[in-house]
Design a protein around this motif. Structure first.
Motif, PDB file in Angstrom:
ATOM      1  N   UNK A 132       0.675  -1.205  -0.095  1.00  0.00           N
ATOM      2  CA  UNK A 132       0.045   0.029   0.085  1.00  0.00           C
ATOM      3  C   UNK A 132       0.769   1.026   0.123  1.00  0.00           C
ATOM      4  N   UNK A 133       1.417   1.427  -1.020  1.00  0.00           N
ATOM      5  CA  UNK A 133       2.554   2.755  -1.173  1.00  0.00           C
ATOM      6  C   UNK A 133       1.434   3.794  -1.194  1.00  0.00           C
ATOM      7  N   UNK A 134       2.586   4.937  -0.640  1.00  0.00           N
ATOM      8  CA  UNK A 134       1.667   6.322  -0.824  1.00  0.00           C
ATOM      9  C   UNK A 134       1.135   6.716  -2.192  1.00  0.00           C
ATOM     10  N   UNK A 135       0.081   7.481  -2.326  1.00  0.00           N
ATOM     11  CA  UNK A 135      -0.411   8.108  -3.806  1.00  0.00           C
ATOM     12  C   UNK A 135       0.627   8.667  -4.410  1.00  0.00           C
ATOM     13  N   UNK A 136       1.243   9.516  -3.821  1.00  0.00           N
ATOM     14  CA  UNK A 136       2.498  10.511  -4.568  1.00  0.00           C
ATOM     15  C   UNK A 136       3.592   9.560  -5.047  1.00  0.00           C
ATOM     16  N   UNK A 137       3.767   8.447  -4.246  1.00  0.00           N
ATOM     17  CA  UNK A 137       4.812   7.408  -4.673  1.00  0.00           C
ATOM     18  C   UNK A 137       4.279   6.816  -5.912  1.00  0.00           C
ATOM     19  N   UNK A 138       3.221   6.346  -6.153  1.00  0.00           N
ATOM     20  CA  UNK A 138       2.890   5.419  -7.256  1.00  0.00           C
ATOM     21  C   UNK A 138       2.423   6.462  -8.354  1.00  0.00           C
ATOM     22  N   UNK A 139       2.165   7.918  -8.180  1.00  0.00           N
ATOM     23  CA  UNK A 139       2.118   8.626  -9.049  1.00  0.00           C
ATOM     24  C   UNK A 139       3.472   9.013  -9.822  1.00  0.00           C
ATOM     25  N   UNK A 140       4.471   9.187  -8.853  1.00  0.00           N
ATOM     26  CA  UNK A 140       5.874   9.619  -9.691  1.00  0.00           C
ATOM     27  C   UNK A 140       6.385   8.142 -10.361  1.00  0.00           C
ATOM     28  N   UNK A 141       6.165   6.944  -9.618  1.00  0.00           N
ATOM     29  CA  UNK A 141       6.454   5.922 -10.622  1.00  0.00           C
ATOM     30  C   UNK A 141       5.818   5.704 -12.003  1.00  0.00           C
ATOM     31  N   UNK A 142       4.394   6.152 -11.933  1.00  0.00           N
ATOM     32  CA  UNK A 142       3.760   6.038 -12.955  1.00  0.00           C
ATOM     33  C   UNK A 142       4.127   6.943 -14.060  1.00  0.00           C
ATOM     34  N   UNK A 143       4.229   8.277 -13.649  1.00  0.00           N
ATOM     35  CA  UNK A 143       5.015   9.169 -14.442  1.00  0.00           C
ATOM     36  C   UNK A 143       6.284   8.783 -15.269  1.00  0.00           C
ATOM     37  N   UNK A 144       7.002   8.259 -14.463  1.00  0.00           N
ATOM     38  CA  UNK A 144       8.279   7.954 -14.708  1.00  0.00           C
ATOM     39  C   UNK A 144       8.296   6.905 -15.690  1.00  0.00           C
ATOM     40  N   UNK A 145       7.483   5.782 -15.613  1.00  0.00           N
ATOM     41  CA  UNK A 145       7.183   4.833 -16.570  1.00  0.00           C
ATOM     42  C   UNK A 145       6.472   4.779 -17.604  1.00  0.00           C
ATOM     43  N   UNK A 146       5.550   6.099 -17.859  1.00  0.00           N
ATOM     44  CA  UNK A 146       4.826   6.355 -18.783  1.00  0.00           C
ATOM     45  C   UNK A 146       3.443   5.801 -18.701  1.00  0.00           C
ATOM     46  N   UNK A 147       3.060   5.350 -17.342  1.00  0.00           N
ATOM     47  CA  UNK A 147       1.703   4.615 -17.053  1.00  0.00           C
ATOM     48  C   UNK A 147       0.739   5.613 -16.633  1.00  0.00           C
ATOM     49  N   UNK A 148      -0.470   5.520 -17.088  1.00  0.00           N
ATOM     50  CA  UNK A 148      -1.510   6.391 -16.791  1.00  0.00           C
ATOM     51  C   UNK A 148      -2.322   5.943 -15.318  1.00  0.00           C
ATOM     52  N   UNK A 149      -2.385   6.603 -14.663  1.00  0.00           N
ATOM     53  CA  UNK A 149      -2.894   6.164 -13.201  1.00  0.00           C
ATOM     54  C   UNK A 149      -4.139   5.597 -13.480  1.00  0.00           C
ATOM     55  N   UNK A 150      -4.910   6.117 -14.446  1.00  0.00           N
ATOM     56  CA  UNK A 150      -6.355   5.554 -14.641  1.00  0.00           C
ATOM     57  C   UNK A 150      -5.933   3.981 -14.829  1.00  0.00           C
ATOM     58  N   UNK A 151      -5.060   3.562 -15.741  1.00  0.00           N
ATOM     59  CA  UNK A 151      -4.699   2.322 -16.110  1.00  0.00           C
ATOM     60  C   UNK A 151      -4.390   1.476 -14.623  1.00  0.00           C
ATOM     61  N   UNK A 152      -3.385   2.078 -13.899  1.00  0.00           N
ATOM     62  CA  UNK A 152      -3.049   1.593 -12.722  1.00  0.00           C
ATOM     63  C   UNK A 152      -4.087   0.993 -11.940  1.00  0.00           C
ATOM     64  N   UNK A 153      -5.126   2.097 -11.621  1.00  0.00           N
ATOM     65  CA  UNK A 153      -6.024   1.814 -10.579  1.00  0.00           C
ATOM     66  C   UNK A 153      -7.211   0.606 -11.304  1.00  0.00           C
TER      67      UNK A 153
END
Length: 83
Positions: free
Chosen positions: A54-75
């Motif tokens: 259960x990583x923090x939201x901003x941690x996941x957001x930073x990883x998603x941005x770095x890896x070119x993933x959309x937050x919608x897709x991750x969720x």
């Protein structure tokens, strides 16, 4: 403060997130991706292996941005996909 134990569903969701991040990282090193996201390699390792399900939201957001993933897709994929 005592943390409530995670449910099996929360653990599975963390494992799906870790798998998605590993796949998106591809051939890039863990150190390279973690540094680009502003994290330690150990934090990324824990997330990818499900030890930090259960990583923090901003941690996941930073990883998603770095890896070119959309937050919608991750969720969507983390909430619905089977392990």
């Amino acid at each position: 403060m005592v943390r409530t134990p995670l449910t099996p569903e929360e653990r599975e969701r963390g494992e799906r997130l870790g798998l998605m991040l590993r796949e998106a990282r591809g051939g890039r090193s863990m150190v390279e991706v973690a540094a680009a996201a502003g994290l330690s390699a150990e934090t990324l390792r824990k997330i990818e292996t499900g030890r930090a399900p259960t990583p923090a939201f901003f941690t996941v957001a930073a990883l998603a941005a770095t890896l070119g993933l959309s937050m919608d897709e991750l969720i969507t994929r983390c909430a619905l996909a089977p392990v």
